[in-house]
Motif scaffolding. Structure first.
Motif, PDB file in Angstrom:
ATOM      1  N   SER A  48       0.852  -1.189   0.000  1.00 18.12           N
ATOM      2  CA  SER A  48       0.000   0.000   0.000  1.00 18.12           C
ATOM      3  C   SER A  48       0.884   1.233   0.000  1.00 18.12           C
ATOM      4  O   SER A  48       1.935   1.249   0.647  1.00 18.12           O
ATOM      5  CB  SER A  48      -0.881   0.015   1.245  1.00 18.12           C
ATOM      6  N   THR A  49       0.472   2.253  -0.703  1.00 20.55           N
ATOM      7  CA  THR A  49       1.093   3.574  -0.577  1.00 20.55           C
ATOM      8  C   THR A  49       0.120   4.526   0.108  1.00 20.55           C
ATOM      9  O   THR A  49       0.367   5.031   1.209  1.00 20.55           O
ATOM     10  CB  THR A  49       1.482   4.130  -1.966  1.00 20.55           C
ATOM     11  N   ARG A  50      -1.020   4.767  -0.533  1.00 23.26           N
ATOM     12  CA  ARG A  50      -1.967   5.777  -0.049  1.00 23.26           C
ATOM     13  C   ARG A  50      -2.597   5.409   1.294  1.00 23.26           C
ATOM     14  O   ARG A  50      -2.654   6.227   2.215  1.00 23.26           O
ATOM     15  CB  ARG A  50      -3.119   5.974  -1.056  1.00 23.26           C
ATOM     16  N   THR A  51      -3.111   4.210   1.386  1.00 22.52           N
ATOM     17  CA  THR A  51      -3.897   3.865   2.577  1.00 22.52           C
ATOM     18  C   THR A  51      -3.008   3.867   3.817  1.00 22.52           C
ATOM     19  O   THR A  51      -3.350   4.464   4.838  1.00 22.52           O
ATOM     20  CB  THR A  51      -4.570   2.488   2.387  1.00 22.52           C
ATOM     21  N   ARG A 100      -4.612  -4.202   6.590  1.00 20.75           N
ATOM     22  CA  ARG A 100      -4.821  -4.653   5.206  1.00 20.75           C
ATOM     23  C   ARG A 100      -4.312  -6.077   5.102  1.00 20.75           C
ATOM     24  O   ARG A 100      -3.236  -6.404   5.620  1.00 20.75           O
ATOM     25  CB  ARG A 100      -4.079  -3.756   4.213  1.00 20.75           C
ATOM     26  N   HIS A 128     -13.220  -2.261   0.978  1.00 24.14           N
ATOM     27  CA  HIS A 128     -12.221  -1.239   1.320  1.00 24.14           C
ATOM     28  C   HIS A 128     -13.005  -0.014   1.795  1.00 24.14           C
ATOM     29  O   HIS A 128     -13.096   0.995   1.109  1.00 24.14           O
ATOM     30  CB  HIS A 128     -11.391  -0.919   0.074  1.00 24.14           C
ATOM     31  N   GLN A 131     -11.709   3.668   1.787  1.00 24.59           N
ATOM     32  CA  GLN A 131     -11.598   4.189   0.425  1.00 24.59           C
ATOM     33  C   GLN A 131     -12.960   4.719  -0.029  1.00 24.59           C
ATOM     34  O   GLN A 131     -13.072   5.779  -0.639  1.00 24.59           O
ATOM     35  CB  GLN A 131     -11.125   3.089  -0.530  1.00 24.59           C
ATOM     36  N   PRO A 260      -9.245   5.039  -7.451  1.00 18.91           N
ATOM     37  CA  PRO A 260      -8.646   4.816  -6.133  1.00 18.91           C
ATOM     38  C   PRO A 260      -7.119   4.858  -6.183  1.00 18.91           C
ATOM     39  O   PRO A 260      -6.483   5.050  -5.141  1.00 18.91           O
ATOM     40  CB  PRO A 260      -9.160   3.425  -5.735  1.00 18.91           C
ATOM     41  N   LEU A 261      -6.548   4.666  -7.353  1.00 18.00           N
ATOM     42  CA  LEU A 261      -5.104   4.611  -7.575  1.00 18.00           C
ATOM     43  C   LEU A 261      -4.507   3.414  -6.817  1.00 18.00           C
ATOM     44  O   LEU A 261      -5.056   3.010  -5.806  1.00 18.00           O
ATOM     45  CB  LEU A 261      -4.426   5.922  -7.178  1.00 18.00           C
TER      46      LEU A 261
HETATM   47  N1   CP Z   1      -6.339   3.217  -3.082  1.00 20.59           N
HETATM   48  C1   CP Z   1      -5.497   2.428  -2.365  1.00 20.59           C
HETATM   49  O1   CP Z   1      -5.925   1.592  -1.564  1.00 20.59           O
HETATM   50  O2   CP Z   1      -4.185   2.659  -2.629  1.00 20.59           O
HETATM   51  P1   CP Z   1      -2.985   1.879  -1.926  1.00 20.59           P
HETATM   52  O3   CP Z   1      -3.070   0.439  -2.383  1.00 20.59           O
HETATM   53  O4   CP Z   1      -1.740   2.572  -2.395  1.00 20.59           O
HETATM   54  O5   CP Z   1      -3.187   1.972  -0.447  1.00 20.59           O
END
Ligand code: CP
Length: 301
Positions: A48-51, A100, A128, A131, A260-261
């Motif tokens: 994961s980056t964002r979450t 996660r 999710h 999100q 969501p990227l």
């Molecule tokens: N949108 C999202 O969950 O991104 P990550 O997988 O980078 O957390």
């Protein structure tokens, strides 16, 4: 009783709107400190980056502290410890767990033994929910409302957990859904049945071009390579949709593109500078929404 966020259905419509309102307050003033002394465990068994980073930033901005790991290679799970035992141990150290995990249902298992609030930060292809809350924050920001919108979800609707959670949550806001996916990646029947039971109109198409011009939200998704049992099945559909700026000539003025990227090719970079692109702002709002979720589940705001 401990309040968890495992599925978006754990929050009522009123709770969702409350979280969005509090997130808006935090966006105006993000230097909060009322959780000083609290510890939040961020356990990421999947990349994961964002979450992860937005949760960790949210914890820090609320004045609490973070423990956890970005993958489980250096945990005792590598020696064979069960998820349940790992969660029991972490529950003794922290006030909340954000987790996660690649396995569907893992967050529910964690919540069943934790005794402290558990937030599902994505469990396999299932759900999710945070999100979804940040998606709804972006929808309300850009449209000025949540009610009565036409939402076109595009791409991997089978394995994409974000579209599962989002379709459930938006079903309380009188939506019209368009599900754009190839046959292999159609929205699972259980979500279609859920919408049908609530009388929510939806249509399905394989054509990206078919409904670009008559939606308010174009929700693009990545084809989830990591969920395919067979590589050749992924190869067949990986480039099924590619949105570029030249396709946006006839779209509604208010239309916004969300994602969501991460993206891997389904939105060309020439879309980024159009007035319709909103995915980077969408991700930024995630930190405020996660501040609001943490605050709410710990019994503050
Ligand atoms: N949108 C999202 O969950 O991104 P990550 O997988 O980078 O957390």
């Amino acid at each position: 009783m401990t309040k968890n966020l495992i599925s978006i259905q754990d929050f009522s419509k009123e709770e969702i709107l409350h979280v969005l309102d509090v997130a808006k307050e935090f966006e105006k003033d993000r230097e909060q400190n009322f959780l000083a002394g609290k510890v939040v465990a961020c356990l990421f068994f999947e990349p994961s980056t964002r979450t992860r980073l937005s949760f960790e930033a949210a914890v820090n901005r609320l004045g609490a502290r973070v423990i956890g790991f970005p993958d489980n290679k250096n945990t005792s799970q590598s020696k064979g410890e069960t998820l349940e035992d790992t969660i029991r141990i972490v529950s003794g150290y922290a006030d909340m767990i954000v987790m996660r995990h690649p396995v569907e249902g893992a967050a529910a298992i964690a919540a069943s033994v934790a005794g402290i609030p558990v937030v599902n930060a994505g469990d396999g292809a299932n759900q999710h929910p945070t999100q979804t809350l940040l998606d709804m924050f972006a929808i309300r920001e850009t449209q000025g409302r949540l009610d009565g919108l036409t939402i076109n979800m595009v791409g991997d609707l089978k394995y994409g957990r974000t579209v599962h959670s989002l379709s459930e949550a938006m079903s309380d806001f009188d939506p019209h859904f368009i599900f754009t996916a190839p046959e292999e990646l159609r929205m699972p029947k259980k979500y279609l049945d859920f919408l049908a039971a609530k009388g929510i109109p939806y249509e399905e198409t394989e054509s990206l071009e078919a409904h670009l011009d008559d939606c308010d939200i174009l929700y693009m998704t990545r084809v989830q390579q990591e969920r395919f049992p067979l590589k050749e099945d992924y190869e067949r559909v990986k480039d099924v949709y590619e949105l570029n700026a030249s396709m946006l000539g006839g779209v509604r003025e208010n239309m916004k593109i969300l994602h969501p990227l991460p993206r891997v090719g389904e939105i060309h970079t020439d879309v980024d500078t159009t007035p319709y692109a909103y995915y980077f702002q969408q991700a930024r709002g995630g930190m405020y929404v996660r501040m609001a979720v943490i605050s709410y589940l710990l019994g503050y705001r």
